[in-house]
Motif scaffolding. Structure first.
Motif, PDB file in Angstrom:
ATOM      1  N   PHE A 246       0.837  -1.192   0.000  1.00 46.25           N
ATOM      2  CA  PHE A 246       0.000   0.000   0.000  1.00 46.25           C
ATOM      3  C   PHE A 246       0.874   1.244   0.000  1.00 46.25           C
ATOM      4  O   PHE A 246       1.873   1.307   0.727  1.00 46.25           O
TER       5      PHE A 246
ATOM      6  N   GLY B  38      -5.843  17.746   8.963  1.00 45.68           N
ATOM      7  CA  GLY B  38      -5.784  17.130  10.288  1.00 45.68           C
ATOM      8  C   GLY B  38      -4.880  15.925  10.358  1.00 45.68           C
ATOM      9  O   GLY B  38      -5.003  15.095  11.254  1.00 45.68           O
TER      10      GLY B  38
ATOM     11  N   LYS C 131      -4.671  13.465   8.179  1.00 43.30           N
ATOM     12  CA  LYS C 131      -5.277  12.235   7.677  1.00 43.30           C
ATOM     13  C   LYS C 131      -4.303  11.482   6.786  1.00 43.30           C
ATOM     14  O   LYS C 131      -3.623  12.065   5.954  1.00 43.30           O
ATOM     15  N   LEU C 132      -4.286  10.184   6.941  1.00 47.27           N
ATOM     16  CA  LEU C 132      -3.480   9.307   6.092  1.00 47.27           C
ATOM     17  C   LEU C 132      -4.446   8.624   5.138  1.00 47.27           C
ATOM     18  O   LEU C 132      -5.318   7.875   5.569  1.00 47.27           O
ATOM     19  N   ILE C 133      -4.302   8.907   3.832  1.00 46.95           N
ATOM     20  CA  ILE C 133      -5.206   8.365   2.823  1.00 46.95           C
ATOM     21  C   ILE C 133      -4.465   7.279   2.055  1.00 46.95           C
ATOM     22  O   ILE C 133      -3.379   7.518   1.522  1.00 46.95           O
ATOM     23  N   PHE C 134      -5.075   6.091   1.968  1.00 47.96           N
ATOM     24  CA  PHE C 134      -4.432   4.926   1.376  1.00 47.96           C
ATOM     25  C   PHE C 134      -4.865   4.703  -0.074  1.00 47.96           C
ATOM     26  O   PHE C 134      -6.011   4.989  -0.441  1.00 47.96           O
ATOM     27  N   GLY C 135      -3.957   4.141  -0.851  1.00 45.66           N
ATOM     28  CA  GLY C 135      -4.323   3.567  -2.135  1.00 45.66           C
ATOM     29  C   GLY C 135      -5.009   2.227  -1.922  1.00 45.66           C
ATOM     30  O   GLY C 135      -5.124   1.732  -0.795  1.00 45.66           O
TER      31      GLY C 135
ATOM     32  N   TYR D  66      -9.110   2.690  11.278  1.00 42.38           N
ATOM     33  CA  TYR D  66      -9.350   2.432   9.871  1.00 42.38           C
ATOM     34  C   TYR D  66     -10.180   1.160   9.739  1.00 42.38           C
ATOM     35  O   TYR D  66     -10.118   0.269  10.584  1.00 42.38           O
TER      36      TYR D  66
ATOM     37  N   LEU E 240      -7.392   1.013   2.968  1.00 40.03           N
ATOM     38  CA  LEU E 240      -7.850   1.323   4.322  1.00 40.03           C
ATOM     39  C   LEU E 240      -8.522   2.686   4.296  1.00 40.03           C
ATOM     40  O   LEU E 240      -7.991   3.635   3.718  1.00 40.03           O
TER      41      LEU E 240
ATOM     42  N   LEU F  14     -10.198   5.818   6.600  1.00 44.86           N
ATOM     43  CA  LEU F  14     -10.132   6.413   7.924  1.00 44.86           C
ATOM     44  C   LEU F  14     -11.537   6.633   8.474  1.00 44.86           C
ATOM     45  O   LEU F  14     -12.376   7.260   7.830  1.00 44.86           O
TER      46      LEU F  14
ATOM     47  N   TYR G  25     -10.261   9.940  14.028  1.00 50.08           N
ATOM     48  CA  TYR G  25      -8.914  10.102  14.517  1.00 50.08           C
ATOM     49  C   TYR G  25      -8.899  11.076  15.683  1.00 50.08           C
ATOM     50  O   TYR G  25      -9.876  11.798  15.931  1.00 50.08           O
TER      51      TYR G  25
ATOM     52  N   VAL H 146      -6.080  13.768  17.848  1.00 52.55           N
ATOM     53  CA  VAL H 146      -4.751  14.378  17.910  1.00 52.55           C
ATOM     54  C   VAL H 146      -4.261  14.530  19.345  1.00 52.55           C
ATOM     55  O   VAL H 146      -3.173  15.057  19.581  1.00 52.55           O
TER      56      VAL H 146
ATOM     57  N   GLN I 191     -13.711  13.472  12.661  1.00 53.93           N
ATOM     58  CA  GLN I 191     -14.182  12.457  11.729  1.00 53.93           C
ATOM     59  C   GLN I 191     -13.206  12.263  10.591  1.00 53.93           C
ATOM     60  O   GLN I 191     -12.550  13.202  10.135  1.00 53.93           O
ATOM     61  N   GLY I 192     -13.175  11.031  10.096  1.00 57.04           N
ATOM     62  CA  GLY I 192     -12.399  10.716   8.911  1.00 57.04           C
ATOM     63  C   GLY I 192     -13.288  10.612   7.690  1.00 57.04           C
ATOM     64  O   GLY I 192     -14.254  11.352   7.541  1.00 57.04           O
ATOM     65  N   GLU I 193     -12.976   9.656   6.812  1.00 57.32           N
ATOM     66  CA  GLU I 193     -13.704   9.501   5.538  1.00 57.32           C
ATOM     67  C   GLU I 193     -15.059   8.813   5.710  1.00 57.32           C
ATOM     68  O   GLU I 193     -16.009   9.115   4.980  1.00 57.32           O
TER      69      GLU I 193
END
Lengths: 112, 113
Positions: free
Chosen positions: A88, A97, A99-103, B35, B43, B45, B48, B50, B57-59
């Motif tokens: 990945f 914020g 955010k870590l967005i994955f493929g 996730y 994956l 999100l 989360y 901090v 909120q995430g996705e």
């Protein structure tokens, strides 16, 4: 929209061959990560790429980053069976914020 | 250090039931996240945090709640489970928001019937 796309999604290789996995992302990012996941297991961090032109190597894997093209590559040299896993890429956007967005992941199978 | 721990490893729920997935880390990390992993979708999100007392909120947050009362713990609550929530859930943590190399827990495989 924050999007990260990998290709190919599936890759079947023979041992000893070379290949490259591509990771494109949609907007300017702080940094890019590559992770490995074995079946039924968690994710293991492979590389962190911080700036344009960054190149990191570990064994038969080499990752690079071109921020202008918004592209990272994971190059596999002389593949061996132990490299079979799902890979990945993930991108972080600090202004979102952290955010870590994955493929979607690339499932690699190396056959003898 | 135990790293990031998650419990349970496996769970089967009936539609409409509620439950809490537990996540803890002993690395004094500020940033924690949840996730979900579904086939072919990488994956995504969910939520989360901090730091203690701060969540966002995430996705894909719908149907999930979180809280962060301590630095160590970040539980994920499913309010009324639905079959669409069948997935593998991973908790992750990192030292700070900016220093975002995340360490992942072993995962929880959830099935909602």
């Amino acid at each position: 929209e924050l999007k990260v796309e990998q290709n190919p999604l599936f890759l079947s290789m023979q041992e000893g061959k070379n290949y490259t996995i591509y990771c494109n992302y949609s907007t300017t990012s702080d940094r890019l990560y590559w992770y490995r996941q074995d079946p039924g297991k968690s994710l293991e961090s492979l590389f962190v790429l911080l700036s344009n032109g960054a190149v990191k190597q570990e064994g038969r894997l080499m990752a690079s980053l071109d921020t202008k093209a918004r592209l990272s590559t994971l190059h596999i040299t002389a593949a061996v069976h132990d490299l079979s896993a799902t890979y990945f890429c993930a991108v972080t956007y600090y202004n979102q914020g952290g955010k870590l967005i994955f493929g979607q992941g690339t499932e690699l199978s190396v056959k003898p | 250090n135990a790293g990031v721990t998650q419990t349970p490893k496996f769970q089967v729920l009936k539609t409409g039931q509620s439950m809490t997935l537990q996540c803890a880390q002993d690395m004094n990390h500020e940033y924690m996240s949840w996730y979900r992993q579904d086939p072919g979708m990488g994956l995504r999100l969910i939520h989360y945090s901090v730091g203690a007392g701060i969540t966002d909120q995430g996705e894909v947050p719908n149907g999930y709640n979180v809280s962060r009362s301590t630095t160590e713990d970040f539980p994920l609550r499913l309010l009324s489970a639905a079959p669409s929530q069948t997935s593998v859930y991973f908790c992750a943590s990192s030292r700070q928001v900016r220093y975002n190399e995340q360490f992942f827990g072993p995962g929880t495989r959830l099935t909602v019937l």
